[in-house]
Design a protein around this motif. Structure first.
Motif, mmCIF file in Angstrom:
data_model
loop_
_atom_site.group_PDB
_atom_site.id
_atom_site.type_symbol
_atom_site.label_atom_id
_atom_site.label_comp_id
_atom_site.label_asym_id
_atom_site.label_seq_id
_atom_site.Cartn_x
_atom_site.Cartn_y
_atom_site.Cartn_z
ATOM 1 N N UNK A 196 -8.304 1.646 4.104
ATOM 2 C CA UNK A 196 -8.827 0.334 3.742
ATOM 3 C C UNK A 196 -7.819 -0.773 4.080
ATOM 4 N N UNK A 197 -8.275 -2.006 3.969
ATOM 5 C CA UNK A 197 -7.429 -3.197 4.149
ATOM 6 C C UNK A 197 -6.754 -3.212 5.517
ATOM 7 N N UNK A 198 -7.494 -2.787 6.524
ATOM 8 C CA UNK A 198 -6.946 -2.768 7.876
ATOM 9 C C UNK A 198 -6.650 -4.174 8.400
ATOM 10 N N UNK A 199 -7.216 -5.202 7.757
ATOM 11 C CA UNK A 199 -6.899 -6.569 8.169
ATOM 12 C C UNK A 199 -5.481 -6.967 7.795
ATOM 13 N N UNK A 200 -4.842 -6.145 6.933
ATOM 14 C CA UNK A 200 -3.465 -6.425 6.531
ATOM 15 C C UNK A 200 -2.475 -5.428 7.141
ATOM 16 N N UNK A 201 -2.976 -4.524 7.957
ATOM 17 C CA UNK A 201 -2.138 -3.436 8.469
ATOM 18 C C UNK A 201 -1.054 -3.976 9.400
ATOM 19 N N UNK A 202 0.163 -3.492 9.174
ATOM 20 C CA UNK A 202 1.282 -3.852 10.048
ATOM 21 C C UNK A 202 1.816 -2.637 10.799
ATOM 22 N N UNK A 203 1.236 -1.474 10.515
ATOM 23 C CA UNK A 203 1.668 -0.224 11.133
ATOM 24 C C UNK A 203 0.549 0.317 12.011
ATOM 25 N N UNK A 242 -3.175 1.271 4.843
ATOM 26 C CA UNK A 242 -2.436 1.601 6.063
ATOM 27 C C UNK A 242 -0.957 1.276 5.869
ATOM 28 N N UNK A 243 -0.381 1.840 4.817
ATOM 29 C CA UNK A 243 1.026 1.610 4.484
ATOM 30 C C UNK A 243 1.725 2.961 4.379
ATOM 31 N N UNK A 244 2.649 3.217 5.292
ATOM 32 C CA UNK A 244 3.345 4.507 5.308
ATOM 33 C C UNK A 244 4.073 4.753 3.993
ATOM 34 N N UNK A 245 4.631 3.691 3.389
ATOM 35 C CA UNK A 245 5.408 3.846 2.160
ATOM 36 C C UNK A 245 4.553 4.259 0.962
ATOM 37 N N UNK A 275 -1.714 5.402 14.510
ATOM 38 C CA UNK A 275 -1.135 6.708 14.797
ATOM 39 C C UNK A 275 0.007 7.040 13.849
ATOM 40 N N UNK A 276 0.847 6.048 13.543
ATOM 41 C CA UNK A 276 1.947 6.281 12.604
ATOM 42 C C UNK A 276 1.425 6.568 11.207
ATOM 43 N N UNK A 277 0.389 5.850 10.824
ATOM 44 C CA UNK A 277 -0.204 6.080 9.504
ATOM 45 C C UNK A 277 -0.781 7.489 9.429
ATOM 46 N N UNK A 278 -1.437 7.946 10.505
ATOM 47 C CA UNK A 278 -2.010 9.293 10.517
ATOM 48 C C UNK A 278 -0.937 10.364 10.386
ATOM 49 N N UNK A 304 -4.111 3.511 -7.295
ATOM 50 C CA UNK A 304 -4.309 2.196 -7.899
ATOM 51 C C UNK A 304 -4.152 1.097 -6.846
ATOM 52 N N UNK A 305 -5.072 0.150 -6.823
ATOM 53 C CA UNK A 305 -5.087 -1.023 -5.944
ATOM 54 C C UNK A 305 -5.375 -0.686 -4.473
ATOM 55 N N UNK A 306 -5.914 0.493 -4.211
ATOM 56 C CA UNK A 306 -6.275 0.819 -2.827
ATOM 57 C C UNK A 306 -7.611 0.196 -2.418
ATOM 58 N N UNK A 307 -8.409 -0.263 -3.409
ATOM 59 C CA UNK A 307 -9.676 -0.912 -3.095
ATOM 60 C C UNK A 307 -10.898 -0.062 -3.344
#
Length: 670
Positions: free
Chosen positions: A134-141, A107-110, A144-147, A18-21
């Motif tokens: 998606x939403x890589x313009x908001x990515x803070x991580x 791109x959110x680990x949580x 590589x960490x996300x992968x 939900x809300x991933x786009x």
């Protein structure tokens, strides 16, 4: 009849939390392929995937949306699937009919854990899939960490296809790890080639090496080249990607910003090259070329314009309007794009189309012009978990209630309903409160059937702790024949779950045989509502003695005598309140097991066992008993404690005595 499967067809599901786009991605895919000239948005309520009022009002997908497009000579069927866990049955039903899936995430680990159930389903069904971060313009991580986090929930190795140029709001382009060419994004347009940034060359080389190592796990020749430090040609890499994706051996990973069309075109180009042809998917489902038409229903709609529509995947052959499948004649053939319907004369293998007026046909059904030797596999039905007691707001609407609910359940097989014999309530069962509210909104909008809804009553019962002997006499004198019946009964408790037993030890004809059925009827009726106000269970009653009058006695008089005896006797047998207990199998990630155990204990649950889940790494299965009165609250809290991924199956187990203090509160409210 044409039995060839078109190699140009690609059926692709868009799935994700939900809300991933997802709906935004569908809008972008349709825009860049020319299917729509202007993009809508979820917020504005004008996107293709939000065509029904229930979706627009909640700004979330509540059912599968089909869309069609053409791109670079290929025909594309897209199925946008709901992301909420409460509508997951919709997604499962649709996924069994596609060639591949795009899994959309952030791109959110949580939030990575929310993908686990979806990825497991895709792997269990061997459905090729790619990840779109998606939403890589908001990515803070960092990517590589996300992968690393994503790999922890995927049983298939991830294969990063792109390397980002910039991050977060500074995201400006990407490097294709196969061709090693760099591209710069432009909002609303295709990316332009640029020189590969020198400061990223070493990181790009490391990422490309990881991609090749993943592919080498399934390609001995490529492994030899890497060992000998021979640079494999681009064509060999592409062939490996296509083979491994088709076999569901790897999960290619793309990234972008769907709202700005960033990353959508390169992912789409890769899908056209690497997603398996419809023929391959048909074979995986057990459908070989040649033979009669075979199709499968993925979704059922009831629309104001066309009535019943069955969304089907054609696995073999061609369908035409007016054709008969089984004993049902097709009453219209349509290609869907959201709420728009385009009439067709025919459709071929690999397509996903809608068939009109297929009465008696349900979601998951296999269809053919001839008898099918083996039915196509379909998604398992998810057991409903949450219930509301419902009733029409207007008494006059009770007449059309059953027909409307029947159509509602055809559209959404994860719903169910029952008439509870104890509470006399009509219960609508679903996957959660939002799921049921959407169903009630549909009843109001589609069938003009506004409903009242509330949490259901708990179907408490009662039983007795001790035995007694009781006597009942019914004597009624009128101007003519009177009424006379006289019985002596022994009442005793039975073991839990033994139900009700009636017997008699009459000797000498003190109660004539023709009147004994009346005694049993009176006893049974008295058990419908005991001294505590609930149905009485697990008791044995023996008719031991009595008397009769040759003129005034009747079966009805003995029934009334039995009722008098039971009403007096049950109150002296130390009645006790019982509540229904369900047996749960709870599935949670191991990191949440302690929370789930505390939740169960706090809701008067009895833990039976917990162990590692044999089907999923780092998940546990907890077996427990839980009072039915606690189950609705348990559903919501379990999801809240486990990021929405905790789930359970249940069945009714037994009745159990209610703790004394709780019983006092229940009886006070009665």
């Amino acid at each position: 009849m044409n039995n060839n499967v078109s190699a140009q067809w690609r059926s692709i599901a868009i799935v994700g939390p939900y809300q991933s786009g997802k709906s935004t991605l569908l809008e972008s895919l349709l825009y860049v392929t020319g299917a729509i000239s202007r993009k809508g948005s979820v917020v504005d309520g004008n996107s293709v995937a939000d065509g029904v009022a229930e979706a627009r009002n909640r700004q979330m997908s509540v059912e599968v949306t089909a869309a069609f497009s053409e791109y670079r000579g290929a025909q594309l069927s897209f199925l946008d699937c709901p992301g909420s866990v409460e509508f997951v049955q919709e997604s499962w039903n649709a996924l069994v009919g596609v060639d591949a899936a795009i899994v959309v995430c952030e791109a959110e680990v949580t939030k990575v854990l929310t993908l686990a159930p979806l990825l497991k389903f895709l792997d269990d069904w061997q459905i090729p899939h790619v990840l779109f971060i998606n939403k890589m313009d908001r990515a803070s991580t960092a990517v590589k960490e996300v992968l690393v986090a994503l790999q922890s929930v995927s049983s298939r190795p991830l294969a990063l296809r792109q390397f980002p140029i910039g991050q977060g709001e500074r995201l400006s382009g990407f490097i294709d790890l196969v061709s090693e060419k760099a591209w710069q994004y432009h909002p609303g347009g295709p990316p332009d080639p640029i020189a590969l940034p020198e400061h990223l060359r070493s990181e790009e080389q490391a990422a490309r090496e990881e991609l090749l190592e993943v592919l080498a796990e399934f390609d001995d020749h490529l492994l030899e080249e890497l060992v000998e430090e021979i640079a494999p040609p681009e064509e060999e890499i592409c062939t490996g990607l296509k083979h491994d994706l088709e076999a569901d051996l790897i999960v290619p990973v793309f990234f972008g910003v769907a709202s700005q069309d960033f990353g959508v075109r390169p992912m789409l180009a890769a899908l056209l090259e690497e997603v398996p042809a419809a023929l391959c998917t048909a074979r995986l489902r057990g459908v070989e070329p040649g033979g009669p038409v075979v199709a499968q229903v993925l979704k059922t709609y009831y629309t104001p314009q066309s009535g019943k529509l069955s969304l089907v995947r054609i696995w073999r052959g061609s369908l035409s309007d007016g054709m008969t499948l089984g004993s049902v004649r097709i009453g219209g053939l349509y290609r869907l794009c959201g709420q728009q319907q385009t009439p067709l004369q025919s459709a071929g293998a690999g397509e996903i189309v809608a068939l009109g007026r297929m009465e008696g046909i349900k979601t998951g059904d296999s269809l053919s012009t001839e008898a099918i030797a083996q039915l196509l596999p379909k998604a398992e039905r998810i057991v409903p978990l949450f219930a509301l007691a419902i009733s029409p707001e207007k008494r006059a609407d009770e007449v059309k209630f059953s027909a409307a609910v029947g159509k509602l359940l055809e559209e959404d097989p994860s719903l169910d309903w029952e008439q509870n014999a104890n509470t006399r309530e009509v219960l609508l069962w679903g996957q959660g409160e939002i799921h049921l509210q959407v169903a009630l909104d549909r009843l109001r909008r589609k069938y003009n059937l506004p409903m009242q809804a509330r949490l259901p009553q708990v179907p408490y019962c009662e039983t007795i702790r001790r035995s007694c002997t009781t006597h009942g006499r019914y004597k009624h004198q009128t101007g003519g024949h009177g009424q006379f019946g006289d019985v002596h009964l022994d009442i005793r408790p039975l073991a839990r779950g033994d139900g009700f037993q009636f017997s008699e030890t009459i000797v000498g004809g003190v109660v004539p045989r023709q009147y004994i059925p009346g005694v049993e009827t009176g006893v049974r009726e008295s058990l419908e509502r005991g001294p505590l106000g609930y149905q009485v269970v697990d008791v044995a009653v023996v008719l031991t003695n009595g008397s009769y009058h040759t003129v005034d006695s009747s079966e009805q008089a003995f029934k009334q005598a039995a009722r008098i005896a039971m009403n007096d006797g049950l109150s002296r047998c130390q009645p006790v309140l019982l509540e229904p207990i369900v047996e749960l199998s709870v599935f949670v990630p191991s990191e949440f097991t302690a929370r789930a155990l505390r939740l169960l204990s706090g809701k008067r649950g009895q833990i039976l066992n917990y162990e590692g889940d044999a089907t999923r790494k780092d998940w546990d299965r907890i077996s427990a008993y839980l009072p039915l009165a606690e189950m609705n609250g348990f559903t919501v809290e379990l999801r809240s404690l486990t990021l929405g991924v905790g789930c359970f199956a249940w069945r009714r187990a037994h009745l159990q005595e209610v703790p004394e203090k709780l019983a006092e509160r229940v009886l006070t409210r009665t």
